[in-house]
Design an enzyme around this catalytic site. Structure first.
Site, short mmCIF file in Angstrom:
data_model
loop_
_atom_site.label_atom_id
_atom_site.label_comp_id
_atom_site.label_asym_id
_atom_site.label_seq_id
_atom_site.Cartn_x
_atom_site.Cartn_y
_atom_site.Cartn_z
N HIS A 169 15.97 8.77 4.75
CA HIS A 169 15.82 8.20 3.42
C HIS A 169 15.57 6.70 3.54
O HIS A 169 16.44 5.95 4.00
CB HIS A 169 17.07 8.46 2.59
CG HIS A 169 17.00 7.84 1.22
ND1 HIS A 169 16.02 8.16 0.31
CD2 HIS A 169 17.78 6.90 0.62
CE1 HIS A 169 16.20 7.46 -0.79
NE2 HIS A 169 17.25 6.68 -0.63
N ASP A 171 14.76 3.32 1.56
CA ASP A 171 14.71 2.62 0.27
C ASP A 171 13.64 1.52 0.32
O ASP A 171 13.74 0.62 1.16
CB ASP A 171 16.06 1.97 -0.03
CG ASP A 171 17.14 2.98 -0.34
OD1 ASP A 171 16.96 3.75 -1.28
OD2 ASP A 171 18.16 3.00 0.39
N ASP A 283 18.72 10.71 -3.84
CA ASP A 283 19.46 9.48 -4.07
C ASP A 283 19.40 8.93 -5.49
O ASP A 283 20.17 8.03 -5.81
CB ASP A 283 19.00 8.40 -3.08
CG ASP A 283 20.08 7.34 -2.84
OD1 ASP A 283 21.26 7.65 -3.05
OD2 ASP A 283 19.74 6.21 -2.45
N ASP A 420 20.29 7.41 5.46
CA ASP A 420 19.45 6.24 5.21
C ASP A 420 18.90 5.67 6.51
O ASP A 420 19.65 5.40 7.45
CB ASP A 420 20.26 5.16 4.50
CG ASP A 420 20.65 5.54 3.09
OD1 ASP A 420 20.25 6.62 2.64
OD2 ASP A 420 21.37 4.76 2.43
N HIS A 564 14.81 3.75 -7.15
CA HIS A 564 16.15 3.90 -7.72
C HIS A 564 17.13 2.79 -7.34
O HIS A 564 18.32 2.88 -7.67
CB HIS A 564 16.73 5.27 -7.33
CG HIS A 564 16.79 5.51 -5.86
ND1 HIS A 564 15.82 6.20 -5.19
CD2 HIS A 564 17.68 5.12 -4.92
CE1 HIS A 564 16.12 6.25 -3.90
NE2 HIS A 564 17.25 5.60 -3.72
#
Length: 1152
Positions: A169, A171, A283, A420, A564
Site C-alpha cells: 500500500h 500512499d 485504507d 504500507d 485518502h
C-alpha cells in the site's frame, strides 16, 4: 372555470410568441436589405460586423422564444396531467396529491421510493445498526470478535483453497510528499517487483495507485516496459481498481471520484492495453456506495474493503455475510450489484489477515525475521522455514486459515500479504516468497490436510469464488447502505477528518468547478476551431496541445488530492503545503485555458485570434496570490470608454445571477454588449474593517441572464454622479457603537428596540436577532413558517491524562458536549439593503457570519445564502460548530449526501457516543417532517449531525494540538482564514412520509438540485485589459435550450489522441447524470427548466445546435472494451438514448 383561466394564460402566451416572431421577421427583413446594398469601398468589414451583430440578436430572440415555447408546452402537459387525475386546484399547483391519487400519476418523470423497492431480502445497514448493542466485549485472541471453532472434517469433501495476495500500500503523500515517497520507497518496490516476479512464474502481486505506477513507467526503459506487459499477460501482476489514487470516500465529490478513475483507466489502456476488473480499497476511512456504483459502471465486477466499524464486522462474520452483493439503495434491479469482500479483522497488515490471532499471524510476516528493523509487538518473532520446523509451522498457519474460513460461506479464502510500502528491498521479497513457497509445497505434499494454497491476485480469488458458489448453487446476500462512521477500536470514531483542514477541502471544490468548466469550454472551442478551419484540424495559432497538457495536470492534481490522506486533511504540514501548491498551480493553469478558449469563441472575426501568453486577451477577475490565501478581486479602473466583462455560465441551465466585481468609482453603468440593454445594478461598500469602508474600492453588483454554457459580454462605464443605486447600511451593537466610516453610503443607527431584524423578497422573509444578527425564523410566501435559530458552539477535547484526545482523524469531545459560543464582547451587526440583495452581517471575534437574500426570480431568490469567514488560529484544542435549531418534527432521522451523488438516511442513536453520530456531508443535508423540509446545501465538505430533533449542525473548523495515535505524529495547527458557503432552503412538503423505515432513501427536490448546482458551479468572470483596442465580440450560445432540470452535464472531457501523447483527439467524453428528485417538493411557480415523463432522450435536441458526427455509448471510464456501439436509433437522426433516473450515462462522441 379553472380550465378556462389556464387556457387564457396559454393563449396569451401564444399571442406573445406570435408578436415576438413577427418582430424577428421584421428584423430579418432589415438584415436582408442591409446585406443586398452594395457597400462603399472600405466598409465591407464594418457592414459584415453589423450584419453579424443583427444575426446574433436574432439568435438571441430565437433562443428566448424557444424557451417560451418549451415552457408553454410543458405547462400544458402538466396541467393536462393534473386534469386527467382529477386533482384539485391546490394539488394541481403542486402536482402532488398522494392522499387522493397515486403520486406516480401526478407528475411526469417522478420516481418514488416505494416504486423502487424490489421485494428482495436485502440487508439494510441502518437496520444492522438497530440490532447491534455496541457493547464491545473482549473476544479473546480476536479481541473485537469471538472464539472460532471447527471440527476438522469440514474440508474432507472439498479442500480449502487459499489465495495469498501480495500487495504494497503506497500512499501518494502522507508523512512524506508524493515525490519523496516515490524516490525513497515506491520506485524500489516496483523495480524489485519486476525482477522478483520474473524469477518465478508462481509469484504474484497486485498494485493499486496508478499515480505512482505511471511515474515509474516514465522512468523505465522499453525492455522493462515489455517485462511489465508480459507479467500482466501472464496474470502475475494485476492492476486493481485502476484509479489515480485509492480515493477517500467520505469527503470526495463524485465528479472527482470519477475523474481520478477515468485518468487512471485511460492511462492503463493507453500504455498497457488492459482493463481493471477488481477493486481494492483497504485504507479509506469508511466506504460509500457511490464509489461502488462508479466502479461497477466502469467495468469492475468485484472489490475488497477493509475499514468498517469493528462491531459491524463482527456481526457480518457471525452471519457469514462478509461477502455480499452491494446494491444501490435506489436501485430495484441487480444492475448495480458488485461482489464485495469485507476483510474481517482490525487491519490489512499481515498480523490481521491470515486469521483471528494476530500474535500467530505476525509469525508469518517474514519481513519481521529477527535482525531486521521491524518486529512483532506480541514478542514472538517469525522463524525461517526449514525442513525441521516446516510441519509445525504449516499446521500453525493452517489453523489460522481454517478459523478464518469459518467466517465465510465458501471454501475459498483470501489472505492478503502486505502493508504500507512493503517489498521495498530485495531481501524482503526473498524472505516472503521463499518461506511461503516452502509452506505451500508442504501443503501440496500432504493431501490429508485438505488445503491448496498458492500466491494469487484478486481476479484469481474471485474467479475461484464464483466457481465454488455456482457449483454449490449458493448465492451471496444483497446489501444496501454505507459504512460510515468508521471506528477501529473502543469509542474512537473517525469523524474528525470529515472537517480537518477545511481550507483545503474548499480549495478542492474550487479546482473541481474550474476543471469542469474548462473541460467543457475547451472541448467546445476545439469543435468550433475544426468547423472554422474546415479540414478537421485545429488552427496552429491556438495552443491546443499546450492547453491539453494543462488540462491533464489539472486532472491529475485534482485526482491526487482525492487520496485518502489528502482531502481528508490527515497529512503532515509539509505535505499539505505540497498538495496546496499543486491545487493552486492547477487553478492558475486552467484559468489560462479558460481565458484562451473564451477568447476564440467570442471573436466575431476568427482571423484576429492571437495567443499571447505574456498578455492574455482576457484575465480572471477573481485571483489567487498563494496556495494558502483566499481569492481576491482585481480592481477595475473605469472611464467613459466601455470596459468589457465576459461572464461564462458553466451549467446546463439558464440562470439568473448577480455578478459582483470591484471598481474604482461608486457610479457605474452596465449594459449587455450586443443589445445595449442596461442591467440593474447595486453599488455596495467594500469593508476594510467591520466599520470602515474603503474610499477607493467599491463593489459593483449587476443582474445577468445567462443562457446555458454561454459566454456573454457586458460593457461597464463610469456613470454620472449619484445615478447608481447604492446599498444603505444600518449598524447595531449592544453597548458602545464604534465610529462608522462609510463616506459614499447612507448609514443609519436605529432607535433602541428589541424587535427582530427582518429581510424579505417576493419568495420568503427571515427574522434575525437584534442583539447579534443571528437567524431566528423563516417564512415562505405560501405561509409556511419555521423557527430556524442559528447558534455557534465550541467543542473541546477530552482532558484526562489517560484518555485519547481529538486529532486529525478522531473526534473525541468532552463528556459534556458542546458549549455555546460566548463572545468576549457583543458583535457589531451590519444590515445592508439594496435593490439586488440585502444582508445581515455579524462580526464576532472568531468568525464573520452573513445571511443574504437576493431579489431574484427563480431558485436563486428562494434560498437564504449563509456565509462564514472563520479564524480560530488563537484557540487551543477547540472545534467551531454552526448549529441550526428548528421546530421540525424529524424525530431522530435526518439525511446527508454521499459524495454529492445520492442522499442517505441517518439515525441519531443514543446508544452510540456523540462523535459516532456525525457523518460526512459533501454537499447537502436535510431535516423533514410530514409538512416541510429544511435543507442545508454546502459548497464544501464537512461533518454534519442532528443530535436532537429539529437540529442540524456542521463543523466549521478544528484546531487540535496533539496527535491522535493513528500514525500522523502531529496535531492540526496550520489553520487558515477559511470561508464556507451555504444555501438554506425551507420547502413545503405535501403528503410525504416522515421517514421510510429500512430502505430509507430520499432525493433532493428539484429546487435543491438547481440551488446546489448554482452554489457549486458559480459563473466565471473575465475582464479585458483596460488599454486594449477590442476586436468585435459576440456572445457564444452553444445550446438553444436549457437541459431538463433533472439532467446534469457532468463533463465534456476531450480524450487523448491515441497516436500522439498529451495531445487532444477529436473524441470527447460526454457524461450525463440524470438525477432523482423528490415528488412532494415541487416549487411554486415551476422552474423554467423542464423534465420528462419517460427515460428516452433525444440527444440531438438536447444539444442543439451542436451536432454529433458519432455517438458511442461507453463505460464510465471510456475504455474501448466497455463501448457498446451505436444502436440503430443512435446511428440515425434524431439520436435517441435511454437515460435512467440516478444513472450516469457515458458517450464517446465527436462534435461536428
Amino acid at each position: 372555470m379553472k380550465k378556462s383561466r389556464v387556457l387564457a394564460v396559454l393563449v396569451g402566451g401564444v399571442f406573445c410568441l406570435a408578436v415576438s416572431l413577427y418582430r424577428m421577421l421584421e428584423l430579418m427583413q432589415g438584415a436582408e436589405l442591409t446585406y443586398l446594398k452594395v457597400p462603399p469601398a472600405g466598409q465591407e468589414v464594418d457592414d459584415l460586423v453589423r450584419l453579424q451583430q443583427k444575426i446574433d440578436r436574432l439568435e438571441h430572440l430565437l433562443s428566448d422564444n424557444n424557451r417560451l415555447v418549451s415552457m408553454l408546452r410543458d405547462s400544458l402537459l402538466l396541467h393536462k396531467a393534473s386534469w386527467e387525475t382529477g386533482a384539485g386546484p391546490r394539488e394541481r399547483a403542486n402536482f402532488s396529491s398522494p392522499s387522493a391519487h397515486p403520486r406516480t400519476n401526478t407528475l411526469p418523470g417522478c420516481q418514488l421510493s416505494e416504486q423502487l423497492m424490489d421485494g428482495t431480502d436485502r440487508v439494510q445497514l441502518l437496520d444492522v445498526y438497530k440490532l447491534l448493542s455496541f457493547d464491545n466485549p473482549d473476544g479473546g485472541a480476536w479481541k473485537q470478535g469471538f472464539e472460532i471453532h471447527y471440527q476438522g472434517n469440514e474440508w474432507d469433501g472439498q479442500p480449502l483453497e487459499v489465495f495469498l495476495v501480495p500487495h504494497s500500500h503506497n500512499d501518494p503523500g502522507w508523512l512524506k510528499t508524493f515525490y519523496s515517497y516515490y524516490q525513497d520507497q515506491t520506485k524500489h518496490i516496483l523495480d524489485n517487483m519486476l525482477v522478483k516476479l520474473s524469477e518465478d512464474g508462481r509469484r504474484k502481486m497486485i498494485w493499486a495507485e496508478i499515480s505512482f505506477f505511471s511515474k515509474w513507467w516514465n522512468d523505465i526503459d522499453q525492455q522493462k516496459r515489455e517485462m511489465v506487459k508480459r507479467l500482466l499477460e501472464a496474470g502475475q501482476l494485476e492492476l486493481v481498481t485502476g484509479g489515480w489514487v485509492m480515493a477517500d470516500e467520505a469527503n470526495s465529490h463524485y465528479f472527482a471520484l470519477l475523474d481520478q478513475l477515468i485518468e487512471g483507466h485511460q492511462w492503463i489502456q493507453r500504455q498497457l492495453g488492459v482493463r481493471p476488473v477488481s477493486g481494492w480499497a483497504v485504507d479509506p476511512f469508511g466506504h460509500s456506495p457511490s464509489m461502488t456504483y462508479l466502479l461497477k459502471r466502469a467495468g469492475l465486477n468485484h472489490m475488497v474493503i477493509q475499514r468498517v466499524h469493528y462491531e459491524v464486522k463482527k456481526h457480518f462474520a457471525q452471519q457469514q455475510t462478509l461477502e455480499f452483493l452491494w446494491r444501490q439503495s435506489w436501485d430495484s434491479s441487480p444492475s448495480s450489484d458488485i461482489t464485495c469482500h469485507m476483510m474481517p479483522f482490525y487491519s490489512y497488515d499481515v498480523p490481521h489477515t491470515c486469521g483471528p490471532n494476530p500474535a500467530v499471524c505476525c509469525q508469518f510476516d517474514f519481513h519481521r525475521l529477527p535482525g531486521g528493523r521491524v518486529f512483532c509487538p506480541w514478542k514472538v518473532p517469525p522463524q525461517p522455514i526449514t525442513e525441521q520446523n516446516v510441519q509445525e509451522r504449516a499446521l500453525l498457519l493452517l489453523d489460522q486459515y481454517r478459523q478464518k474460513s469459518r467466517l465465510f460461506r465458501s471454501q475459498v479464502l483470501l489472505v492478503p500479504l502486505g502493508d504500507d510500502f512493503r517489498f521495498a528491498s530485495s531481501s524482503e521479497w526473498d524472505a516472503q516468497f521463499s518461506n511461503y513457497q516452502k509452506l505451500f509445497d508442504y501443503f501440496d505434499q500432504h493431501p490429508e490436510l485438505h488445503i491448496q494454497a498458492r500466491f494469487g491476485t484478486l481476479s484469481d480469488y474471485f474467479t475461484a469464488l464464483r466457481q465454488r458458489l455456482d457449483a454449490s448453487g449458493s448465492t451471496l446476500p444483497t446489501l444496501s447502505g454505507d459504512f460510515f462512521t468508521y471506528a477501529d477500536r473502543d469509542d474512537h470514531y473517525w469523524s474528525g477528518f470529515f472537517t480537518s483542514r477545511p481550507f483545503y477541502k474548499r480549495l478542492d471544490r474550487t479546482l473541481e468547478a474550474t476543471l469542469r468548466a474548462t473541460e467543457i469550454l475547451y472541448s467546445l472551442t476545439l469543435a468550433d476551431i475544426r468547423r472554422y478551419h474546415g479540414n478537421g484540424h485545429p488552427v496552429t495559432e491556438f495552443p491546443a496541445r499546450k492547453h491539453y497538457q494543462r488540462l491533464m495536470m489539472g486532472r491529475r492534481n485534482l485526482a491526487l488530492f482525492q487520496h485518502h490522506d489528502a482531502i481528508t486533511g490527515t497529512a503532515r504540514d509539509s505535505v499539505v503545503v505540497d498538495y496546496g501548491n499543486r491545487l493552486f498551480n492547477s487553478i492558475l493553469n486552467l484559468h489560462r485555458v479558460l481565458q484562451s478558449s473564451a477568447h476564440w469563441l467570442l471573436l466575431l472575426d476568427k482571423s484576429q485570434y492571437h495567443h499571447d501568453q505574456s498578455k492574455p486577451f482576457l484575465q480572471m477577475h477573481d485571483v489567487m496570490s498563494a496556495q494558502d490565501a483566499l481569492p481576491g478581486k482585481t480592481l477595475l479602473a473605469l472611464t467613459d470608454e466601455p470596459r468589457s466583462l465576459v461572464i461564462f455560465n458553466p451549467v446546463e441551465q439558464h440562470r439568473t445571477s448577480v455578478i459582483s466585481v470591484d471598481v474604482d468609482c461608486p457610479d457605474v453603468r452596465v449594459v449587455e454588449a450586443e443589445t445595449d440593454q442596461p442591467m440593474a445594478v447595486q453599488i455596495s461598500a467594500v469593508w476594510e474593517e467591520p466599520s470602515l469602508a474603503s474610499t477607493k474600492t467599491f463593489q459593483l453588483s449587476f443582474l445577468t441572464e445567462l443562457p446555458p454554457l454561454a459566454l456573454v459580454v457586458y460593457h461597464i462605464t463610469r456613470a454620472p454622479s449619484g445615478s447608481s443605486p447604492r446599498a444603505t447600511y444600518t449598524f447595531l451593537r449592544r453597548g458602545k457603537l464604534p465610529a462608522i466610516m462609510a463616506e459614499h453610503f447612507q448609514v443609519s443607527q436605529p432607535k433602541a428596540s428589541d424587535a427582530p431584524l427582518s429581510l424579505s423578497n417576493k419568495h420568503l422573509q427571515i427574522w434575525s436577532s437584534p442583539a447579534d444578527g443571528r437567524l431566528q425564523r423563516v417564512r415562505l410566501q405560501s405561509g409556511l413558517a419555521r423557527q430556524v435559530q442559528m447558534q455557534f458552539l465550541w467543542y473541546g477535547t477530552r482532558t484526562a491524562e489517560n484518555q485519547d484526545k481529538s486529532g486529525a482523524y478522531l473526534f473525541l469531545p468532552e463528556a459534556d458536549g458542546a458549549q455555546l459560543y460566548s463572545p468576549s464582547e457583543p458583535p457589531l451587526v451590519r444590515i445592508s439593503s439594496g435593490p439586488l440583495f440585502s444582508d445581515i452581517t455579524s462580526c464576532f471575534q472568531h468568525f464573520t457570519h452573513r445571511v443574504r437574500l437576493y431579489q431574484l426570480d427563480g431558485h436563486a431568490g428562494k434560498s437564504v445564502e449563509i456565509s462564514n469567514m472563520v479564524d480560530i488560529r488563537s484557540e487551543v484544542n477547540r472545534e467551531l460548530v454552526m448549529r441550526l435549531v428548528s421546530n421540525m418534527n424529524n424525530s431522530n432521522y435526518f439525511y446527508s449526501d454521499l459524495n454529492g451523488f445520492q442522499m442517505q438516511q441517518r439515525r441519531t442513536l443514543s446508544k452510540l457516543p456523540l462523535q459516532a453520530n456525525f457523518y460526512p456531508m459533501s454537499s447537502a443535508s436535510f431535516l423533514q417532517d410530514a409538512t416541510s423540509r429544511l435543507t442545508l446545501l454546502a459548497a464544501q465538505s464537512q461533518a454534519v449531525a442532528s443530535l436532537r430533533p429539529g437540529e442540524l449542525e456542521v463543523v466549521l473548523d478544528r484546531r487540535l494540538q496533539q496527535d491522535d495515535n493513528r500514525g500522523l505524529g502531529q496535531g492540526i495547527t496550520d489553520n487558515k482564514l477559511t470561508a464556507s458557503l451555504y444555501h438554506l432552503l425551507l420547502e413545503d412538503r405535501r403528503g410525504g412520509a416522515q421517514h421510510q423505515g429500512g430502505a430509507a432513501f430520499e432525493h433532493l427536490s428539484i429546487l435543491a438540485h438547481l440551488s446546489s448546482l448554482s452554489l457549486c458551479h458559480p459563473p466565471f468572470t473575465m475582464v479585458t485589459h483596460s488599454d486594449s483596442k477590442l476586436p468585435a465580440l459576440r456572445r457564444f450560445l452553444p445550446l438553444h435550450f436549457s437541459m431538463p432540470c433533472d439532467l446534469h452535464l457532468l463533463n465534456l472531457r476531450t480524450l487523448e489522441d491515441p497516436q500522439e501523447e498529451e495531445s487532444p483527439s477529436k473524441e470527447v467524453a460526454l457524461l450525463l447524470h440524470r438525477k432523482g428528485f423528490d415528488c412532494s417538493l415541487i416549487p411554486e411557480p415551476l422552474p423554467l427548466c423542464t423534465w420528462s415523463a419517460d427515460e428516452e432522450v433525444n440527444l440531438d435536441d438536447l444539444f442543439s445546435p451542436l451536432q454529433f458526427r458519432s455517438i458511442h455509448p461507453s463505460g464510465l471510464t471510456f475504455l474501448p472494451e466497455n463501448d457498446e456501439g451505436e444502436s440503430a436509433r443512435q446511428q440515425q437522426q434524431p439520436r435517441i438514448t435511454r437515460l435512467q433516473r440516478m444513472e450516469i450515462s457515458a458517450f464517446r462522441v465527436e462534435l461536428d
